[in-house]
Design an enzyme around this catalytic site. Structure first.
Site, PDB file in Angstrom:
ATOM      1  N   LYS A  12      43.276  33.859  87.490  1.00 31.57           N
ATOM      2  CA  LYS A  12      44.370  33.896  88.323  1.00 31.57           C
ATOM      3  C   LYS A  12      44.710  34.869  89.281  1.00 31.57           C
ATOM      4  CE  LYS A  12      47.519  34.046  83.964  1.00 31.57           C
ATOM      5  NZ  LYS A  12      48.502  34.717  85.077  1.00 31.57           N
ATOM      6  N   SER A 157      52.732  48.486  85.939  1.00 31.81           N
ATOM      7  CA  SER A 157      52.749  47.293  86.614  1.00 31.81           C
ATOM      8  C   SER A 157      52.494  47.142  87.746  1.00 31.81           C
ATOM      9  CB  SER A 157      54.455  47.175  86.650  1.00 31.81           C
ATOM     10  OG  SER A 157      54.348  45.963  87.139  1.00 31.81           O
ATOM     11  N   ASP A 315      46.862  41.455  78.408  1.00 37.31           N
ATOM     12  CA  ASP A 315      46.724  39.700  78.485  1.00 37.31           C
ATOM     13  C   ASP A 315      45.973  39.851  76.902  1.00 37.31           C
ATOM     14  OD1 ASP A 315      47.977  39.409  80.330  1.00 37.31           O
ATOM     15  OD2 ASP A 315      46.892  38.938  81.351  1.00 37.31           O
ATOM     16  N   LYS A 342      56.631  39.728  77.782  1.00 34.81           N
ATOM     17  CA  LYS A 342      55.705  39.066  78.342  1.00 34.81           C
ATOM     18  C   LYS A 342      57.054  37.098  78.085  1.00 34.81           C
ATOM     19  CE  LYS A 342      52.286  41.798  79.459  1.00 34.81           C
ATOM     20  NZ  LYS A 342      52.196  41.643  81.453  1.00 34.81           N
ATOM     21  N   ARG A 346      55.460  38.908  72.593  1.00 34.22           N
ATOM     22  CA  ARG A 346      54.377  38.737  71.602  1.00 34.22           C
ATOM     23  C   ARG A 346      53.534  38.939  70.519  1.00 34.22           C
ATOM     24  NH1 ARG A 346      50.932  37.792  77.797  1.00 34.22           N
ATOM     25  NH2 ARG A 346      51.296  35.410  78.243  1.00 34.22           N
TER      26      ARG A 346
END
Length: 440
Positions: A12, A157, A315, A342, A346
């Protein structure tokens, strides 16, 4: 899934970038392997709302680019909860002719945006956040002529870097940027396919080795391209975790992206003793290496994960933390602050879930974590918390497979996985038909 061979949805991160580049380019682009996930659907919806012609058949998308002149120039856009859509769109629209109001979901409105807006303002952009941090968060962008700049990005980032690059392509002169830590480089690999001029330049006067490699961007129009999108390594991460510690035979994940800036999880696990074999193929049309991953059941041992490694596995960190709880000896994690901003916190949810599963974790501060692994651990909570976070749901599904005599395990917000992997539960049941996991 076929036997012990699995194909995951298209990446993605690459798909977002390909859709935006195709929309900005001149002519018709063909994108193959675009995932049918909620996140990418948000980007496609915004592109169409801007008046760009798009035709989708399954995972194949054709886009007739606008050449930088968006057909609709005064519009209110609903971004939803896709952070990648929002940040890349800011870079695109900062130089557009028009006025744009961007509405976001409350979940996204709580995530940081000023580092993106500040960088774009330094290039001459007129961007304003309104009600950020509230349920009514939105952005206002009025397109302006942008100016080339030379800057060191304030944080590591990839989305910030992409917003900068998309803006720099539309500036009046060349731009340079340097990253504090190397992040995923999908856009840098892809842009030359669309005719952009990018190069890496060494700075002879820079004493900081991390900032010595500058990315040089020359403004100019993009041309249409054909892009093949490989499988998403982040979508493969739960299956990698399950195959290492919960299966009795190898599992192959086919045609998955093997970009070096995304292989942090694989490298760290190999360092921990995991047997993971990479069978690389030629670069796809996006400039991306891809191939097959074969994962063998393995005994893991502790390691140290450094802050410089975090961007390459951001991730997958929740799954890495859980796997460390099943390893031998202690594992140290440093540089975890980014996990807190996020779709959910998380870090907090991962620590709570792993502790509930019987793992021994310590948190001396909000950036550091260590775990004393227990390879024989076989316990898990009966119900996990609501997070509305696709990565957390994937983590909870892995933890649910640790045998527990108390009966079925409940995972709320299970549909959140559609953000990145709509077929996740189908593949989960194919791999673990006897699971007592109850998703709702």
């Amino acid at each position: 899934m076929t036997g012990d061979r699995l194909i995951v949805p298209g990446d993605k991160s690459i798909a977002h970038r390909a859709v935006w580049c195709a929309a900005l380019a001149r002519g018709e682009s063909l994108l193959r392997g675009v995932p049918e996930s909620d996140d990418v659907a948000a980007t496609c919806g915004v592109v169409q709302a801007l008046g760009v012609r798009m035709v989708r058949v399954g995972t194949e998308v054709r886009i007739e680019g606008c050449g930088g002149a968006w057909p609709i120039q005064v519009v209110s856009l609903d971004i939803g909860a896709s952070g990648t859509t929002l940040r890349l769109l800011c870079g695109l629209l900062a130089a557009a002719q028009g006025t744009y109001h961007l509405r976001v979901a409350a979940q996204l409105g709580r995530r940081p945006i000023e580092h993106v807006l500040g960088l774009l303002r330094a290039m001459g952009a007129e961007v304003e956040s309104v009600g950020w941090g509230t349920a009514d968060a939105q952005l206002r962008i009025r397109g302006r002529q942008l100016h080339g700049v030379r800057c060191a990005l304030p944080v590591a980032s990839a989305q910030l870097k992409c917003a900068f690059l998309l803006a720099a392509l539309q500036a009046d002169s060349a731009s340079w940027c340097a990253e504090p830590v190397l992040t995923r480089d999908h856009l840098e690999r892809m842009l030359p396919q669309f005719g952009a001029k990018l190069s890496h330049v060494r700075c002879p006067t820079c004493c900081n080795a991390a900032a010595a490699d500058w990315l040089h961007v020359v403004p100019g129009p993009l041309r249409a391209a054909a892009i093949n999108i490989p499988g998403d390594l982040s979508a493969a991460a739960p299956w990698i975790a399950m195959a290492l510690v919960l299966r009795q035979r190898p599992l192959t994940i086919a045609k998955v992206g093997l970009n070096p800036t995304r292989l942090g999880m694989v490298r760290i696990l190999q360092r921990m003793g995991a047997r993971i074999e990479l069978h690389a193929a030629h670069d796809a049309a996006a400039g991306e290496p891809y191939g097959d991953l074969t994962i063998f059941p393995s005994c893991l041992r502790g390691t140290t994960v450094l802050p410089s490694e975090v961007p390459s596995c951001i991730d997958e960190l929740p799954l890495l933390i859980a796997l460390a709880g099943l390893a031998q000896a202690r594992t140290h994690f440093r540089g975890l602050t980014a996990l807190r901003s996020k779709e959910s916190d998380r870090l907090q949810h991962t620590v709570a879930a792993c502790r509930a599963a019987g793992m021994a974790l310590e948190q001396p501060d909000g950036d550091t974590l260590w775990i004393d692994g227990r390879p024989a651990l076989r316990a898990t909570p009966q119900q996990f918390p609501r997070t509305d976070d696709h990565r957390m749901v994937m983590l909870f599904s892995v933890l649910s497979l640790l045998a527990d005599p108390r009966g079925p395990v409940q995972i709320p917000d299970a549909c959140a996985v559609a953000k990145s992997y709509p077929g996740y539960w189908r593949d989960f049941q194919a791999l673990w038909p006897d699971s007592e996991c109850e998703s709702f």
